[in-house]
Design a protein around this motif. Structure first.
Motif, PDB file in Angstrom:
ATOM      1  N   GLY A  14      57.550   1.062  93.241  1.00  0.00           N
ATOM      2  CA  GLY A  14      58.733   0.476  92.632  1.00  0.00           C
ATOM      3  C   GLY A  14      59.149   1.234  91.390  1.00  0.00           C
ATOM      4  O   GLY A  14      59.208   2.456  91.384  1.00  0.00           O
ATOM      5  N   ASP A  15      59.433   0.493  90.305  1.00  0.00           N
ATOM      6  CA  ASP A  15      59.845   1.117  89.044  1.00  0.00           C
ATOM      7  C   ASP A  15      58.743   1.953  88.416  1.00  0.00           C
ATOM      8  O   ASP A  15      58.994   2.732  87.509  1.00  0.00           O
ATOM      9  CB  ASP A  15      60.287   0.045  88.039  1.00  0.00           C
ATOM     10  CG  ASP A  15      61.617  -0.583  88.394  1.00  0.00           C
ATOM     11  OD1 ASP A  15      62.337  -0.013  89.239  1.00  0.00           O
ATOM     12  OD2 ASP A  15      61.942  -1.650  87.835  1.00  0.00           O
ATOM     13  N   ASN A  16      57.504   1.787  88.871  1.00  0.00           N
ATOM     14  CA  ASN A  16      56.371   2.515  88.304  1.00  0.00           C
ATOM     15  C   ASN A  16      55.952   3.720  89.142  1.00  0.00           C
ATOM     16  O   ASN A  16      54.858   4.240  88.978  1.00  0.00           O
ATOM     17  CB  ASN A  16      55.173   1.574  88.121  1.00  0.00           C
ATOM     18  CG  ASN A  16      55.477   0.483  87.119  1.00  0.00           C
ATOM     19  OD1 ASN A  16      56.059   0.738  86.075  1.00  0.00           O
ATOM     20  ND2 ASN A  16      55.103  -0.734  87.450  1.00  0.00           N
ATOM     21  N   THR A  17      56.809   4.162  90.061  1.00  0.00           N
ATOM     22  CA  THR A  17      56.497   5.308  90.896  1.00  0.00           C
ATOM     23  C   THR A  17      56.545   6.593  90.072  1.00  0.00           C
ATOM     24  O   THR A  17      57.496   6.835  89.340  1.00  0.00           O
ATOM     25  CB  THR A  17      57.491   5.422  92.075  1.00  0.00           C
ATOM     26  OG1 THR A  17      57.401   4.246  92.865  1.00  0.00           O
ATOM     27  CG2 THR A  17      57.187   6.636  92.939  1.00  0.00           C
ATOM     28  N   VAL A  18      55.506   7.400  90.192  1.00  0.00           N
ATOM     29  CA  VAL A  18      55.436   8.699  89.542  1.00  0.00           C
ATOM     30  C   VAL A  18      55.193   9.734  90.630  1.00  0.00           C
ATOM     31  O   VAL A  18      54.298   9.572  91.457  1.00  0.00           O
ATOM     32  CB  VAL A  18      54.308   8.751  88.491  1.00  0.00           C
ATOM     33  CG1 VAL A  18      54.194  10.144  87.899  1.00  0.00           C
ATOM     34  CG2 VAL A  18      54.543   7.723  87.399  1.00  0.00           C
ATOM     35  N   GLY A  55      63.124  12.015  98.193  1.00  0.00           N
ATOM     36  CA  GLY A  55      62.772  11.489  99.506  1.00  0.00           C
ATOM     37  C   GLY A  55      61.400  10.861  99.524  1.00  0.00           C
ATOM     38  O   GLY A  55      61.191   9.803 100.110  1.00  0.00           O
ATOM     39  N   VAL A  56      60.448  11.492  98.864  1.00  0.00           N
ATOM     40  CA  VAL A  56      59.094  10.945  98.806  1.00  0.00           C
ATOM     41  C   VAL A  56      59.077   9.655  98.002  1.00  0.00           C
ATOM     42  O   VAL A  56      58.363   8.715  98.321  1.00  0.00           O
ATOM     43  CB  VAL A  56      58.116  11.981  98.195  1.00  0.00           C
ATOM     44  CG1 VAL A  56      56.764  11.362  97.952  1.00  0.00           C
ATOM     45  CG2 VAL A  56      57.974  13.181  99.121  1.00  0.00           C
ATOM     46  N   SER A  57      59.907   9.550  96.965  1.00  0.00           N
ATOM     47  CA  SER A  57      59.869   8.388  96.080  1.00  0.00           C
ATOM     48  C   SER A  57      60.261   7.095  96.765  1.00  0.00           C
ATOM     49  O   SER A  57      59.846   6.028  96.325  1.00  0.00           O
ATOM     50  CB  SER A  57      60.771   8.619  94.863  1.00  0.00           C
ATOM     51  OG  SER A  57      62.123   8.608  95.241  1.00  0.00           O
ATOM     52  N   ASP A  95      52.304  27.859  97.793  1.00  0.00           N
ATOM     53  CA  ASP A  95      51.492  26.649  97.916  1.00  0.00           C
ATOM     54  C   ASP A  95      52.022  25.571  96.980  1.00  0.00           C
ATOM     55  O   ASP A  95      52.226  25.816  95.795  1.00  0.00           O
ATOM     56  CB  ASP A  95      50.026  26.935  97.565  1.00  0.00           C
ATOM     57  CG  ASP A  95      49.287  27.613  98.694  1.00  0.00           C
ATOM     58  OD1 ASP A  95      49.725  27.464  99.849  1.00  0.00           O
ATOM     59  OD2 ASP A  95      48.272  28.271  98.420  1.00  0.00           O
ATOM     60  N   VAL A  96      52.215  24.374  97.533  1.00  0.00           N
ATOM     61  CA  VAL A  96      52.773  23.257  96.771  1.00  0.00           C
ATOM     62  C   VAL A  96      51.941  22.014  97.032  1.00  0.00           C
ATOM     63  O   VAL A  96      51.486  21.772  98.146  1.00  0.00           O
ATOM     64  CB  VAL A  96      54.239  22.991  97.196  1.00  0.00           C
ATOM     65  CG1 VAL A  96      54.792  21.765  96.505  1.00  0.00           C
ATOM     66  CG2 VAL A  96      55.108  24.191  96.891  1.00  0.00           C
ATOM     67  N   SER A  97      51.760  21.242  95.994  1.00  0.00           N
ATOM     68  CA  SER A  97      51.089  19.951  96.111  1.00  0.00           C
ATOM     69  C   SER A  97      52.044  18.868  95.619  1.00  0.00           C
ATOM     70  O   SER A  97      52.589  18.974  94.524  1.00  0.00           O
ATOM     71  CB  SER A  97      49.816  19.944  95.254  1.00  0.00           C
ATOM     72  OG  SER A  97      49.285  18.638  95.180  1.00  0.00           O
ATOM     73  N   VAL A  98      52.257  17.831  96.446  1.00  0.00           N
ATOM     74  CA  VAL A  98      53.104  16.696  96.070  1.00  0.00           C
ATOM     75  C   VAL A  98      52.224  15.464  96.064  1.00  0.00           C
ATOM     76  O   VAL A  98      51.568  15.158  97.050  1.00  0.00           O
ATOM     77  CB  VAL A  98      54.280  16.502  97.064  1.00  0.00           C
ATOM     78  CG1 VAL A  98      55.104  15.288  96.681  1.00  0.00           C
ATOM     79  CG2 VAL A  98      55.147  17.746  97.128  1.00  0.00           C
ATOM     80  N   GLU A  99      52.195  14.768  94.925  1.00  0.00           N
ATOM     81  CA  GLU A  99      51.406  13.543  94.804  1.00  0.00           C
ATOM     82  C   GLU A  99      52.295  12.428  94.298  1.00  0.00           C
ATOM     83  O   GLU A  99      53.091  12.628  93.387  1.00  0.00           O
ATOM     84  CB  GLU A  99      50.255  13.742  93.815  1.00  0.00           C
ATOM     85  CG  GLU A  99      49.247  14.769  94.233  1.00  0.00           C
ATOM     86  CD  GLU A  99      48.206  15.006  93.156  1.00  0.00           C
ATOM     87  OE1 GLU A  99      48.037  14.144  92.270  1.00  0.00           O
ATOM     88  OE2 GLU A  99      47.571  16.067  93.193  1.00  0.00           O
ATOM     89  N   PHE A 121      58.202  13.344  87.868  1.00  0.00           N
ATOM     90  CA  PHE A 121      59.348  12.441  87.815  1.00  0.00           C
ATOM     91  C   PHE A 121      58.851  11.011  87.733  1.00  0.00           C
ATOM     92  O   PHE A 121      57.916  10.637  88.418  1.00  0.00           O
ATOM     93  CB  PHE A 121      60.219  12.586  89.074  1.00  0.00           C
ATOM     94  CG  PHE A 121      60.850  13.940  89.201  1.00  0.00           C
ATOM     95  CD1 PHE A 121      62.039  14.215  88.571  1.00  0.00           C
ATOM     96  CD2 PHE A 121      60.229  14.930  89.932  1.00  0.00           C
ATOM     97  CE1 PHE A 121      62.619  15.469  88.674  1.00  0.00           C
ATOM     98  CE2 PHE A 121      60.799  16.186  90.053  1.00  0.00           C
ATOM     99  CZ  PHE A 121      61.998  16.453  89.425  1.00  0.00           C
ATOM    100  N   GLY A 122      59.502  10.225  86.891  1.00  0.00           N
ATOM    101  CA  GLY A 122      59.176   8.808  86.812  1.00  0.00           C
ATOM    102  C   GLY A 122      58.085   8.497  85.821  1.00  0.00           C
ATOM    103  O   GLY A 122      57.544   7.412  85.812  1.00  0.00           O
TER     104      GLY A 122
END
Length: 180
Positions: free
Chosen positions: A56-60, A14-16, A47-51, A72-73
């Motif tokens: 586009g194709d370079n999303t990490v 979802g974030v991607s 505790d979670v951290s999402v960055e 991921f990515g």
């Protein structure tokens, strides 16, 4: 642990989809990261951290918690991986937890036979079981070879029917799972 990893994977997808360049889109990206963090935390993930970085194709996307890290990515080969990795691959995902490590890489389709030979040579000196599969349909052949250690601690899978990180549908994908 499995519940947390499943929740992380769903939320990471979802974030991607928010990987964009304008200022408004960057704000939306940060909001999506915070929503993902809260949702994972409320599902028992602590505790979670999402960055998120790139677009586009370079999303990490990197998800970190007390239980480990998922990328991921892209990313790097997890520290502590004892299984060798052939040169020339692109890391598409990695997971590092106290229970073990996992890394997925993509290579060009032409590399399949060389990668299989690489792992045949490496696993030949240990207690590994090999399984191979090949199927042909409509002129297209799909191949897969896997090795499993006798102690169940290592699994290596090579398949030539994957999509690479750059979108190449004829890629060879390698997945390595190593328990701790």
């Amino acid at each position: 642990m499995k519940r947390l990893m499943a929740a992380m994977a769903v939320l990471v997808l979802g974030v991607s989809v928010t990987g964009c360049a304008s200022a408004a889109e960057k704000v939306a990206e940060k909001v999506a990261e915070k929503v993902a963090e809260k949702t994972i935390e409320q599902s028992g993930g602590g505790d979670v951290s999402v960055e998120q970085s790139g677009s586009g194709d370079n999303t990490v996307i990197k998800v970190e918690s007390e239980e480990g890290t998922m990328v991921f990515g892209g990313g790097e080969i997890p520290e502590g991986l004892t299984v060798p990795v052939p040169d020339g691959g692109e890391v598409t995902a990695s997971i590092s937890t106290p229970d073990g490590l996992s890394v997925s890489l993509s290579y060009t389709k032409a590399d399949y036979d060389d990668i299989v030979k690489f792992y045949e040579d490496w696993t030949g000196s240990g207690d590994f079981q090999k399984n191979s599969f090949s199927s042909e349909s409509g002129g297209t052949t799909v191949r897969s070879t896997s090795w499993y250690s006798g102690d169940g601690n290592i699994s290596i899978s090579v398949a030539d029917s994957c999509v690479s990180a750059s979108g190449d549908e004829g890629a060879v994908c390698v997945m390595i799972i190593q328990g701790s």
